[in-house]
Scaffold this motif. Structure first.
Motif, mmCIF file in Angstrom:
data_model
loop_
_atom_site.group_PDB
_atom_site.id
_atom_site.type_symbol
_atom_site.label_atom_id
_atom_site.label_comp_id
_atom_site.label_asym_id
_atom_site.label_seq_id
_atom_site.Cartn_x
_atom_site.Cartn_y
_atom_site.Cartn_z
ATOM 1 N N MET A 157 0.289 11.348 -9.191
ATOM 2 C CA MET A 157 0.260 10.008 -8.422
ATOM 3 C C MET A 157 -0.327 8.851 -9.285
ATOM 4 N N ARG A 158 0.145 7.816 -9.454
ATOM 5 C CA ARG A 158 -0.013 6.732 -10.529
ATOM 6 C C ARG A 158 -1.074 5.862 -9.991
ATOM 7 N N ASN A 159 -0.840 5.529 -8.608
ATOM 8 C CA ASN A 159 -1.573 4.535 -8.053
ATOM 9 C C ASN A 159 -1.284 4.516 -6.366
ATOM 10 N N ILE A 160 -2.565 4.101 -5.673
ATOM 11 C CA ILE A 160 -2.343 3.787 -4.297
ATOM 12 C C ILE A 160 -3.152 2.836 -3.820
ATOM 13 N N GLU A 161 -2.493 1.902 -3.141
ATOM 14 C CA GLU A 161 -3.262 0.803 -2.794
ATOM 15 C C GLU A 161 -2.998 0.422 -0.973
ATOM 16 N N LEU A 162 -3.954 -0.017 -0.461
ATOM 17 C CA LEU A 162 -4.006 -0.185 0.749
ATOM 18 C C LEU A 162 -4.074 -1.791 0.970
ATOM 19 N N ASN A 163 -2.904 -2.634 1.496
ATOM 20 C CA ASN A 163 -3.228 -3.912 1.696
ATOM 21 C C ASN A 163 -3.449 -4.574 0.523
ATOM 22 N N ASP A 189 1.866 -2.458 -14.648
ATOM 23 C CA ASP A 189 2.658 -2.549 -15.941
ATOM 24 C C ASP A 189 4.073 -1.596 -15.743
ATOM 25 N N LEU A 190 4.141 -0.754 -14.732
ATOM 26 C CA LEU A 190 5.129 0.129 -14.710
ATOM 27 C C LEU A 190 6.501 -0.586 -14.463
ATOM 28 N N ARG A 191 7.599 -0.282 -14.986
ATOM 29 C CA ARG A 191 8.836 -0.583 -14.556
ATOM 30 C C ARG A 191 9.923 0.465 -14.100
ATOM 31 N N ASP A 192 9.466 1.418 -14.179
ATOM 32 C CA ASP A 192 10.342 2.740 -13.558
ATOM 33 C C ASP A 192 9.332 3.667 -12.836
ATOM 34 N N ALA A 193 9.464 3.819 -11.562
ATOM 35 C CA ALA A 193 8.548 4.766 -10.652
ATOM 36 C C ALA A 193 9.326 5.003 -9.409
ATOM 37 N N PRO A 224 -0.340 -3.290 11.804
ATOM 38 C CA PRO A 224 -0.864 -2.041 11.011
ATOM 39 C C PRO A 224 -0.991 -2.171 9.508
ATOM 40 N N ASP A 225 -1.748 -1.298 8.828
ATOM 41 C CA ASP A 225 -1.932 -1.536 7.625
ATOM 42 C C ASP A 225 -0.564 -1.158 6.791
ATOM 43 N N VAL A 226 -0.829 -1.321 5.366
ATOM 44 C CA VAL A 226 0.496 -0.907 4.478
ATOM 45 C C VAL A 226 -0.157 -0.428 3.129
ATOM 46 N N VAL A 227 0.440 0.905 3.090
ATOM 47 C CA VAL A 227 -0.066 1.610 2.010
ATOM 48 C C VAL A 227 1.142 1.762 0.854
ATOM 49 N N VAL A 228 0.884 1.307 -0.303
ATOM 50 C CA VAL A 228 1.950 1.794 -1.253
ATOM 51 C C VAL A 228 1.481 2.625 -2.431
ATOM 52 N N ALA A 229 2.238 3.775 -2.299
ATOM 53 C CA ALA A 229 1.908 4.897 -3.237
ATOM 54 C C ALA A 229 2.995 4.783 -4.385
ATOM 55 N N VAL A 230 2.375 4.890 -5.691
ATOM 56 C CA VAL A 230 3.241 4.855 -6.721
ATOM 57 C C VAL A 230 3.051 6.293 -7.653
ATOM 58 N N SER A 231 4.210 6.743 -7.891
ATOM 59 C CA SER A 231 4.272 8.026 -8.714
ATOM 60 C C SER A 231 5.277 7.981 -9.656
ATOM 61 N N ASP A 232 5.349 9.206 -10.383
ATOM 62 C CA ASP A 232 6.416 9.069 -11.474
ATOM 63 C C ASP A 232 7.665 9.085 -11.070
ATOM 64 N N PRO A 233 8.771 8.356 -11.671
ATOM 65 C CA PRO A 233 10.285 8.500 -11.268
ATOM 66 C C PRO A 233 10.821 9.841 -11.198
ATOM 67 N N ALA A 234 11.818 9.709 -10.139
ATOM 68 C CA ALA A 234 12.336 11.265 -10.096
ATOM 69 C C ALA A 234 13.154 11.551 -11.346
ATOM 70 N N PRO A 235 13.340 12.867 -11.706
ATOM 71 C CA PRO A 235 14.129 13.119 -12.790
ATOM 72 C C PRO A 235 15.611 12.634 -12.845
#
Length: 263
Positions: free
Chosen positions: A1-7, A77-81, A97-108
């Motif tokens: 997991m690279r990042n997770i944000e709530l609202n 700064d990520l361009r691919d994810a 409702p709240d919004v959760v955005v989770a960022v992880s590595d791009p799929a192979p």
């Protein structure tokens, strides 16, 4: 997991506890490449539908603009994810409702080895038309399949009709035509984009009920979702498919023609 944000911000410990202990909500998953997403409008439409279904909340006119801002903020700064956007109950039960955005590595880029799939007649997702947080059933079906010596599971309803995989749509090939099952299931964004692309490229396809008894008539099968469009299926139970590479390449060629929408 690279990042997770709530609202649009990092959640505190109390908020993390709330997110981890309330299994209610819906989401969409997308692949970001060079700050672009294929079918971004379809992802936003899915989220709007989910908000009405699960929260009785209709999105405001500027909600898509807000979602773009939240995704871009979480990317940094990520361009691919790989990005998952979820709507979950807010702290105020009377508010949106709240919004959760989770960022992880791009799929192979390369798919996994061809899958050996097991039919699971007991596996059926609740509210199958929506991509929601009630995922225990599908993960259990996958675990049971792996324990039985397979890689994944395919849902077949009590009517004997093929539905969907655990986290993927399935497409079959007759040698001349791509066949998508028509049944209570999720109409995946990737599936819809592929159907449009196949039409534009003049490749025949249809979406119709597929009885389990018809599986032996196909020459190939692939699993498609936001992470891959060309995941070959080597077998379903004791039925083997020999032309999976041809269907996988057909799907990959069609998908390459789908433009990216800028975030």
């Amino acid at each position: 997991m690279r990042n997770i944000e709530l609202n649009g911000r990092t959640p505190d410990l109390t908020e993390i506890h709330r997110l981890a202990t309330i299994n209610y909500g819906h989401f969409t998953s997308m692949q970001v490449r060079d700050r672009g997403v294929r079918g971004l409008g379809l992802h936003f439409a899915r989220l709007a539908d989910g908000n009405e279904e699960f929260f009785g909340w209709r999105a405001e006119l500027d909600d898509e603009h807000r979602l773009r801002e939240l995704i871009v903020r979480a990317l940094g700064d990520l361009r691919d994810a790989s990005v998952r956007v979820s709507y979950v109950p807010g702290a105020d039960p009377d508010g949106p409702p709240d919004v959760v955005v989770a960022v992880s590595d791009p799929a192979p880029e390369e798919p996994a080895a061809p899958l050996r799939v097991r039919i699971d007649p007991d596996f059926r997702r609740e509210w199958p038309e929506h991509k929601h947080a009630a995922t225990m059933g599908l993960w259990r079906a996958q675990r049971l399949a792996v324990a039985a010596g397979y890689d994944d599971a395919l849902s077949v309803g009590p009517d004997g009709l093929v539905r969907e995989g655990t986290v993927w749509n399935v497409a079959f090939f007759t040698g001349d035509q791509v066949v998508w099952p028509q049944a209570p299931m999720l109409k995946g964004v990737t599936m819809v984009l592929l159907q449009i692309a196949l039409t534009m490229q003049g490749v025949p396809w249809t979406m119709r009920p597929v009885p389990m008894s018809e599986l032996l008539d196909f020459t190939a099968a692939v699993a498609v979702n936001s992470r891959t469009v060309r995941q070959e299926i080597a077998s379903i139970d004791d039925l083997s498919y020999s032309a999976g590479d041809k269907l996988a390449e057909l799907m990959a060629e069609a998908y390459r023609s789908v433009p990216f929408d800028a975030l």
